[in-house]
Structures are given as structure tokens and as C-alpha cells.
Design an enzyme around this catalytic site. Structure first.
Site, PDB file in Angstrom:
ATOM      1  N   GLY A   1       2.742   4.933   1.790  1.00 56.36           N
ATOM      2  CA  GLY A   1       3.115   5.506   3.091  1.00 56.36           C
ATOM      3  C   GLY A   1       3.840   4.467   3.932  1.00 56.36           C
ATOM      4  O   GLY A   1       4.421   3.509   3.411  1.00 56.36           O
TER       5      GLY A   1
ATOM      6  N   HIS B   1     -11.925  -5.059  11.106  1.00 59.36           N
ATOM      7  CA  HIS B   1     -11.056  -3.886  11.302  1.00 59.36           C
ATOM      8  C   HIS B   1     -10.118  -4.098  12.503  1.00 59.36           C
ATOM      9  O   HIS B   1     -10.183  -3.377  13.504  1.00 59.36           O
ATOM     10  CB  HIS B   1     -11.897  -2.610  11.476  1.00 59.36           C
ATOM     11  CG  HIS B   1     -11.120  -1.361  11.155  1.00 59.36           C
ATOM     12  ND1 HIS B   1     -11.708  -0.224  10.656  1.00 59.36           N
ATOM     13  CD2 HIS B   1      -9.800  -1.073  11.268  1.00 59.36           C
ATOM     14  CE1 HIS B   1     -10.796   0.716  10.478  1.00 59.36           C
ATOM     15  NE2 HIS B   1      -9.621   0.219  10.844  1.00 59.36           N
TER      16      HIS B   1
HETATM   17  C1  GLV Z   1      -7.116   2.301  11.935  1.00 58.10           C
HETATM   18  O1  GLV Z   1      -7.771   2.069  10.982  1.00 58.10           O
HETATM   19  C2  GLV Z   1      -6.321   3.476  12.091  1.00 58.10           C
HETATM   20  O2  GLV Z   1      -6.446   4.435  11.310  1.00 58.10           O
HETATM   21  O3  GLV Z   1      -5.529   3.492  13.044  1.00 58.10           O
END
Ligand code: GLV
Length: 325
Positions: A157, A288
Site C-alpha cells: 500500500g 507505536h
Molecule cells: C496507526 O497505527 C494508524 O493506523 O494510523
């Protein structure tokens, strides 16, 4: 006249909050931990819009608690695996996300993790901090060069393409990818080839994961997948922790099958500091933070707010999720 209510489940950059406050009665959860589920369910009752995070499970229970007033759920993320889109659609609730604006930030994070893992940066930093750095070590911390190596991208993607661009242009890596369909632009821009998952595993020096988490990708990287990877390969994941069987990853890192791994996502999040992955010298884990740049997060805030505003006004949203299209 009372204004429609909007709940924002965490503090986000002010640009989006300010926009929503011009039109709606807005409540923001300001504590630095997500609200407990019972609190979310109470806060959203009677709202027209809810701005959610990945930590909010938007399911039947959530939709029922919000009630008939709910017109839109706007996720502060590009991914939306926390949202039951069919349940939302069944109730006529529209769903928004924040694509594009975090593509470069996340590709940069994948690059950071790839470099950090390939060069044993975690072990090096640990030794500086804990007094283990005793001399310049001719045999210490030896990783791999990336130049000329093969990068396998799983999930071709936008973020995968931005990583391919960096690695092909910057390091002259050979790029290959898995995808349901051929991507001629990947061939034109990065001389990339499409291959099957197993072949990608068997022939890539670095594997970077960029696919969605869905029923077909849950634990895609399991014992078998790691055993099929090249010995000494580097594994990078900036998509979702659920794509990986973490016990299998621990084994592959401990027994030397993999040189190292770089993860921005785990399952669960946060990962306990006592989890075996956390203590491994050849595993670098970030909390994250793929989209955590001022540019990306401000743009995410703006788009997430626009999505709510436009949906409540029954207009086309900046980024609406149509999962079955
Ligand atoms: C983060 O993981 C997002 O999907 O923006």
C-alpha cells in the site's frame, strides 16, 4: 438551540479540537490514559460524533451506547481494525480515518527500525547505558549492510511504497512485494517485482510488514513463516502486532534464525516490560510511534475533525472508510 455533541476519547493536537468546537458541544478526555470502557460508553451516549483512537473498540455495544443520535465515528488513525464497520453501516453510522498524511512518517519509522535492527543499535545503546562499553570492539555489534540487499514488503500500500522509494533510491536495495494484484507503478518506480508470500520470505534479507490486520493476516508471521525466512534476515513490523505470533518471533530471535527485529507495534499494547521480546538484545521495540511527527499528527487531527464535521452536515467526508469497496 443545543448543538450536537462530540466526544474525543484522548487529547489530540488542538487544530482538530478547535475546528470541532466552532460547531459542536465538544468534550475531550484529557487524562493521559484512555478512559475505561464504562466511562466511554457513558460519555458517548447521545453524541452525534465520536473521535476514536485505536484503543477504542467500536462494536455493537459501543454503537448501542451512543444511540440513534450517532452519525459518525472518526478514527484518529489510518487503520480501523478496532471498528466493526459492518455494524456501523447497519446503523447508518459513517466511519472515517486519516490516510495519506502519516505515510511518510510511518515509512521513516520502518526505516529507523530497519537500520536500528540491522546494526544492533538496541544492544549498543544498552551497553553504553549499563556500563558494558569497555573498549572499541573489533568483533562487537556486527550487523549487515543494507546496500544491495533484498527488501520484501508484505502489503504493497501507500506506506509500503514510501518505504520502497527510500530503500530503492537511498540504498539501492532490490525491492519485492506481495499483493493481490500486480503494481505496475512499483515496477516503474522501484524496479520492484511481485512474488508469492513464501518466495518473499525465502529470498528477502529484510522483511517489512505493511498489511492490514484482518482475518487473513492474523498471526501471518508464525513459526512456519519465520522458519521460511532467510537465516540472518531482519524483520520489521510497523503495521499491527496481531500479524505476528510473538512467541514464534521470540524463538526465531533467540535461536539466531533471525539477525534482529524492529517493531513499532505489539500485541497487546502496551507490551509488558517483562515480556520476553523486551529483554532480547536483538529486538528493538518502539511504543507505536509511526505517525508521531508534528506534521503527521496535526494533519491527522485536522482530517479526523473534518470527517466529523462533514458527516454531521451530511456531506462527503475528507476520508470515509468503505471497507467493501
Ligand atoms: C496507526 O497505527 C494508524 O493506523 O494510523
Amino acid at each position: 438551540m443545543t448543538r450536537p455533541r462530540v466526544f474525543i476519547s484522548r487529547a489530540i493536537p488542538s487544530v482538530g479540537i478547535d475546528l470541532l468546537k466552532q460547531h459542536f458541544d465538544v468534550e475531550v478526555w484529557l487524562e493521559n490514559k484512555p478512559p475505561q470502557r464504562e466511562i466511554v460508553l457513558k460519555k458517548i451516549a447521545g453524541c452525534a460524533g465520536v473521535l476514536t483512537l485505536l484503543s477504542d473498540q467500536v462494536n455493537e455495544e459501543f454503537l448501542q451506547a451512543a444511540g440513534e443520535s450517532l452519525k459518525v465515528v472518526s478514527n484518529f488513525a489510518v487503520g480501523y481494525n478496532n471498528i466493526d464497520c459492518s455494524a456501523a453501516a447497519a446503523r447508518g453510522v459513517r466511519v472515517g480515518n486519516t490516510p495519506d498524511v502519516l505515510t511518510d512518517a510511518t515509512a521513516d519509522m520502518a526505516m529507523c527500525l530497519m537500520l536500528a535492527a540491522a546494526r544492533h543499535l538496541q544492544a549498543g545503546i544498552d551497553s553504553v547505558r549499563n556500563g558494558g562499553w569497555l573498549s572499541w570492539e573489533p568483533l562487537g555489534y556486527m550487523g549487515i549492510d543494507l546496500k544491495g540487499k533484498t527488501l520484501g514488503i508484505v502489503g504493497a500500500g501507500r506506506i509500503g511504497a514510501a518505504l520502497a522509494q527510500r530503500c530503492y533510491g537511498g540504498w539501492g536495495m532490490n525491492v519485492q512485494y506481495t499483493s493481490r494484484s500486480e503494481k505496475p507503478s512499483w515496477n516503474d518506480q522501484f524496479a520492484a517485482r511481485r512474488c508469492e508470500f513464501q518466495e518473499l520470505l525465502e529470498t528477502s534479507d529484510v522483511v517489512s510488514v505493511h498489511c492490514d490486520l484482518n482475518p487473513s493476516t492474523v498471526r501471518l508471521f508464525n513459526e512456519q513463516a519465520f522458519s521460511q525466512m532467510k537465516s540472518g534476515a531482519v524483520f520489521v513490523n510497523t503495521s499491527r502486532g496481531g500479524v505476528v505470533d510473538q512467541d514464534a518471533l521470540v524463538t526465531a530471535l533467540q535461536n539466531g534464525k533471525l539477525l534482529a527485529a524492529g517493531l513499532d507495534v505489539t500485541d497487546p499494547e502496551p507490551l509488558s516490560p517483562s515480556h520476553p521480546l523486551v529483554g532480547l538484545p536483538n529486538c528493538v521495540i518502539a511504543p507505536h510511534i509511526g505517525s508521531a511527527t508534528h506534521e503527521a499528527r496535526n494533519a491527522m487531527s485536522r482530517i479526523a475533525a473534518e470527517n466529523i464535521l462533514l458527516a454531521i452536515q451530511d456531506k462527503a467526508m475528507t476520508a470515509e472508510v468503505f471497507p467493501n469497496k
